[in-house]
Design a protein around this motif. Structure first.
Motif, short mmCIF file in Angstrom:
data_model
loop_
_atom_site.label_atom_id
_atom_site.label_comp_id
_atom_site.label_asym_id
_atom_site.label_seq_id
_atom_site.Cartn_x
_atom_site.Cartn_y
_atom_site.Cartn_z
N ARG A 107 46.45 40.07 41.88
CA ARG A 107 47.90 40.22 41.98
C ARG A 107 48.58 39.13 41.16
O ARG A 107 48.24 37.95 41.27
CB ARG A 107 48.38 40.13 43.44
N GLY A 157 48.53 47.58 43.46
CA GLY A 157 47.38 47.45 42.60
C GLY A 157 46.09 47.82 43.32
O GLY A 157 46.04 47.91 44.55
N HIS A 190 45.84 47.99 36.51
CA HIS A 190 45.41 48.20 37.89
C HIS A 190 45.69 47.01 38.80
O HIS A 190 45.34 47.03 39.98
CB HIS A 190 43.91 48.54 37.92
N ASP A 191 46.34 45.98 38.26
CA ASP A 191 46.63 44.79 39.07
C ASP A 191 47.91 44.99 39.88
O ASP A 191 48.78 45.77 39.51
CB ASP A 191 46.81 43.56 38.16
#
Length: 266
Positions: free
Chosen positions: A84, A79, A66-67
Motif C-alpha cells: 500500500r 489493492g 495491483h497495489d
C-alpha cells in the motif's frame, strides 16, 4: 519482502516524488487559488495539491496497478498485492501557499502495515531523503545519522500545531511549560521535513499531536533508519494521538515529559 522488490518500490517512489516536485515547483501560480477548505479556513487545499496527488496516483497505478493506496486528498484503493502506498502530495501546504521553502512530497510504501520504503522530496530545499527498511536512510550519497543525544535541557525540539483553535490552545499550554526546559523550539510547518531533520541531526527531537498516516509514514521510517526512535505515548506507536521522534537519550525523557504534560489530548 525481497531486496529486489524493495529496490523496485524505492525507484517508483523516487520517480513519483520527483515528478510531483517538478510539477509543484514549476507550476506554482503567482496567485495561488484555493480549491476547497478542510477543517478551517487556515487549513487550505490548493489546486496544486490536488493536481500533485492525481499525478502521483496516476503514475503509481501505471507502474504498480495491483497495489493499494491511501492519499491525503481522498485517493483510497485496497489493492491485491499486499503493498500500500501512503501519499501526501504537499506536506506543508500553508508554507507552499505562502512561498516558504519548507514543503515536501511524501511517499511511503507499506507491506503488511509496516513502512518498507520512504521518500520525502523537498524541492525548494533541493533535497530528497530516502530510506529502505533495514538499509539505512540517505540524503543523496550521504548516509543520515541522528545527532548524539544531549541532555533534554540542551535539546533543540521541533513541533507543530493543529488548525482548530481549541487544539492550538491546548498545544500552546504544553509548549509554554516545555519551552524553558529545552534549548529551544522550532516550528517548521511540515511534519515530514521535521522528521527528516531529526534523521539529519538538524533537530534533537520532534513531537506533534494530530498527524495523519500520510504525514508521518515516510518521514518516520527515514528517522528510524537514521537511528532515531519513534513512538507515541509510552508503549504505543506514533499516531494521530501523539507522534515523537528523537535521538536515543532524548526520546525517553521527552516522551515522559510530554506524557506528564498531557500532550496527547486537547
Amino acid at each position: 519482502m525481497t531486496d529486489a522488490l524493495k529496490a523496485e518500490l524505492l525507484a517508483v517512489a523516487l520517480e513519483a516524488a520527483d515528478r510531483a516536485g517538478t510539477l509543484l515547483r514549476e507550476g506554482r501560480p503567482a496567485a495561488l487559488g484555493v480549491a476547497a477548505t478542510k477543517t478551517s479556513p487556515i487549513d487550505v487545499v490548493t489546486e496544486m495539491d490536488i493536481a500533485a496527488e492525481k499525478l502521483i496516483t496516476g503514475f503509481l497505478a501505471e507502474r504498480r496497478p495491483h497495489d493499494g493506496l491511501l492519499g491525503e486528498e481522498g485517493a483510497s484503493t485496497e489493492g491485491t498485492s499486499g503493498v500500500r502506498w501512503v501519499v501526501d502530495p504537499i506536506d506543508g501546504t500553508v508554507n507552499y501557499l505562502y512561498g516558504l521553502p519548507s514543503w515536501a512530497v511524501s511517499i511511503a510504501a507499506e507491506a503488511d502495515g509496516e513502512a518498507v520504503v520512504g521518500v520525502v522530496a523537498a524541492p525548494a530545499r533541493g533535497e530528497t531523503y530516502r530510506a529502505v527498511l533495514g538499509q539505512g536512510a540517505w540524503l543523496g550519497e550521504q548516509r543520515l545519522s541522528a545527532r548524539p543525544a544531549p541532555p533534554l535541557s540542551q535539546a533543540l525540539i521541533g513541533t507543530g500545531f493543529g488548525y482548530v483553535a481549541a487544539r492550538r490552545a491546548a498545544q500552546a499550554e504544553v509548549l509554554r511549560t516545555l519551552l524553558p526546559e529545552v534549548r529551544d523550539i522550532r516550528r517548521g510547518g511540515a511534519a515530514a521535513i521535521d522528521l527528516c531533520d531529526v534523521a539529519c541531526g538538524r533537530l534533537d527531537g520532534y513531537y506533534e499531536r494530530g498527524l495523519n498516516p500520510w504525514d508521518l509514514a515516510a518521514g518516520a521510517l527515514i528517522a528510524r533508519e537514521a537511528g532515531a526512535l519513534t513512538g507515541g505515548r509510552p508503549g504505543e506507536p506514533a499516531s494521530g494521538e501523539l507522534t515523537i521522534a528523537a535521538s536515543p537519550g532524548v526520546f525517553e525523557p521527552l516522551q515522559a515529559r510530554l506524557e506528564a504534560l498531557g500532550a496527547w489530548h486537547d
